[in-house]
Motif scaffolding. Structure first.
Motif, PDB file in Angstrom:
ATOM      1  N   VAL A 121       0.883  -1.164   0.000  1.00 18.89           N
ATOM      2  CA  VAL A 121       0.000   0.000   0.000  1.00 18.89           C
ATOM      3  C   VAL A 121       0.920   1.213   0.000  1.00 18.89           C
ATOM      4  O   VAL A 121       1.683   1.420   0.932  1.00 18.89           O
ATOM      5  CB  VAL A 121      -0.933  -0.006   1.227  1.00 18.89           C
ATOM      6  N   THR A 122       0.864   1.988  -1.086  1.00 18.33           N
ATOM      7  CA  THR A 122       1.791   3.104  -1.260  1.00 18.33           C
ATOM      8  C   THR A 122       1.211   4.446  -0.841  1.00 18.33           C
ATOM      9  O   THR A 122       1.953   5.407  -0.661  1.00 18.33           O
ATOM     10  CB  THR A 122       2.246   3.191  -2.726  1.00 18.33           C
ATOM     11  N   ALA A 123      -0.101   4.507  -0.728  1.00 22.98           N
ATOM     12  CA  ALA A 123      -0.807   5.725  -0.316  1.00 22.98           C
ATOM     13  C   ALA A 123      -2.148   5.267   0.255  1.00 22.98           C
ATOM     14  O   ALA A 123      -2.538   4.113   0.061  1.00 22.98           O
ATOM     15  CB  ALA A 123      -1.001   6.654  -1.513  1.00 22.98           C
ATOM     16  N   PRO A 124      -2.871   6.137   0.930  1.00 21.46           N
ATOM     17  CA  PRO A 124      -4.140   5.706   1.536  1.00 21.46           C
ATOM     18  C   PRO A 124      -5.134   5.075   0.566  1.00 21.46           C
ATOM     19  O   PRO A 124      -5.947   4.263   0.969  1.00 21.46           O
ATOM     20  CB  PRO A 124      -4.700   6.997   2.129  1.00 21.46           C
ATOM     21  N   ASN A 125      -5.060   5.415  -0.726  1.00 25.11           N
ATOM     22  CA  ASN A 125      -6.033   4.861  -1.672  1.00 25.11           C
ATOM     23  C   ASN A 125      -5.387   4.169  -2.881  1.00 25.11           C
ATOM     24  O   ASN A 125      -6.065   3.892  -3.859  1.00 25.11           O
ATOM     25  CB  ASN A 125      -6.989   5.951  -2.149  1.00 25.11           C
ATOM     26  N   ILE A 126      -4.089   3.871  -2.805  1.00 24.68           N
ATOM     27  CA  ILE A 126      -3.389   3.232  -3.922  1.00 24.68           C
ATOM     28  C   ILE A 126      -2.537   2.076  -3.400  1.00 24.68           C
ATOM     29  O   ILE A 126      -1.847   2.208  -2.388  1.00 24.68           O
ATOM     30  CB  ILE A 126      -2.479   4.230  -4.672  1.00 24.68           C
ATOM     31  N   ALA A 127      -2.565   0.961  -4.116  1.00 23.74           N
ATOM     32  CA  ALA A 127      -1.734  -0.189  -3.756  1.00 23.74           C
ATOM     33  C   ALA A 127      -1.229  -0.852  -5.031  1.00 23.74           C
ATOM     34  O   ALA A 127      -1.836  -0.735  -6.097  1.00 23.74           O
ATOM     35  CB  ALA A 127      -2.531  -1.191  -2.934  1.00 23.74           C
ATOM     36  N   ILE A 128      -0.131  -1.550  -4.883  1.00 21.72           N
ATOM     37  CA  ILE A 128       0.463  -2.294  -5.993  1.00 21.72           C
ATOM     38  C   ILE A 128       0.605  -3.746  -5.549  1.00 21.72           C
ATOM     39  O   ILE A 128       1.027  -4.031  -4.437  1.00 21.72           O
ATOM     40  CB  ILE A 128       1.840  -1.718  -6.370  1.00 21.72           C
TER      41      ILE A 128
END
Length: 166
Positions: A121-128
């Motif tokens: 999870v790279t940001a509160p609303n983005i994941a890879i």
């Protein structure tokens, strides 16, 4: 054609390794890796754990030959992007049509076996999600890897970009 469709599937399958660099915000990066000791996993209920479970449910839907269930994990938008090697599919409707046309006989879908799943999870609303996998068929198997980008919407996490290669 079948080989190409299998790759398309893997692009979308993101039962793999989620990998990313530093967080875009001041929040820490959360990682769930299937090969790491359980003590290093984020707590249950965290976004990384939720996404990891989502990827496992995607795989289960594929292995149950449930294309509609599999597609339910993708952003139902014309902006969805799926790439398999050099093939590009734009939009949820085109992805659905491609999978439905390519797998009119569900027994040709094969069994998806994840070798490694990593979620970042790279940001509160983005994941890879990055993952390595094996697709097993009665007389052959294919090895590959995929990366998925997921975005958190009001209805939960959805795949917005999928890339698969062998």
């Amino acid at each position: 054609m079948l080989f190409r469709l299998i790759f398309i599937y893997f692009i979308f399958l993101f039962a793999g390794v989620l990998h990313a660099g530093e967080a875009a915000s001041s929040q820490s990066v959360s990682v769930r890796d299937s090969v790491a000791p359980e003590s290093q996993s984020p707590p249950a209920g965290s976004d990384a754990a939720v996404i990891y479970s989502l990827v496992l449910r995607m795989i289960r839907a594929w292995n149950e030959k449930d294309i509609a269930g599999f597609l339910s994990f993708y952003w139902e938008s014309p902006q969805l992007l799926a790439i398999t090697d050099s093939d590009i599919i734009r939009g949820w409707s085109d992805l659905k049509a491609t999978l439905t046309r390519g797998y009119h006989n569900p027994n040709e879908m094969g069994i998806f076996l994840p070798d490694r799943i990593q979620v970042t999870v790279t940001a509160p609303n983005i994941a890879i999600v990055l993952h390595w996998w094996t697709m097993r068929f009665p007389k052959s198997q294919i090895f590959g890897n995929s990366s998925l980008t997921l975005q958190k919407f009001s209805e939960g996490w959805k795949v917005i970009l999928a890339h698969t290669g062998t």
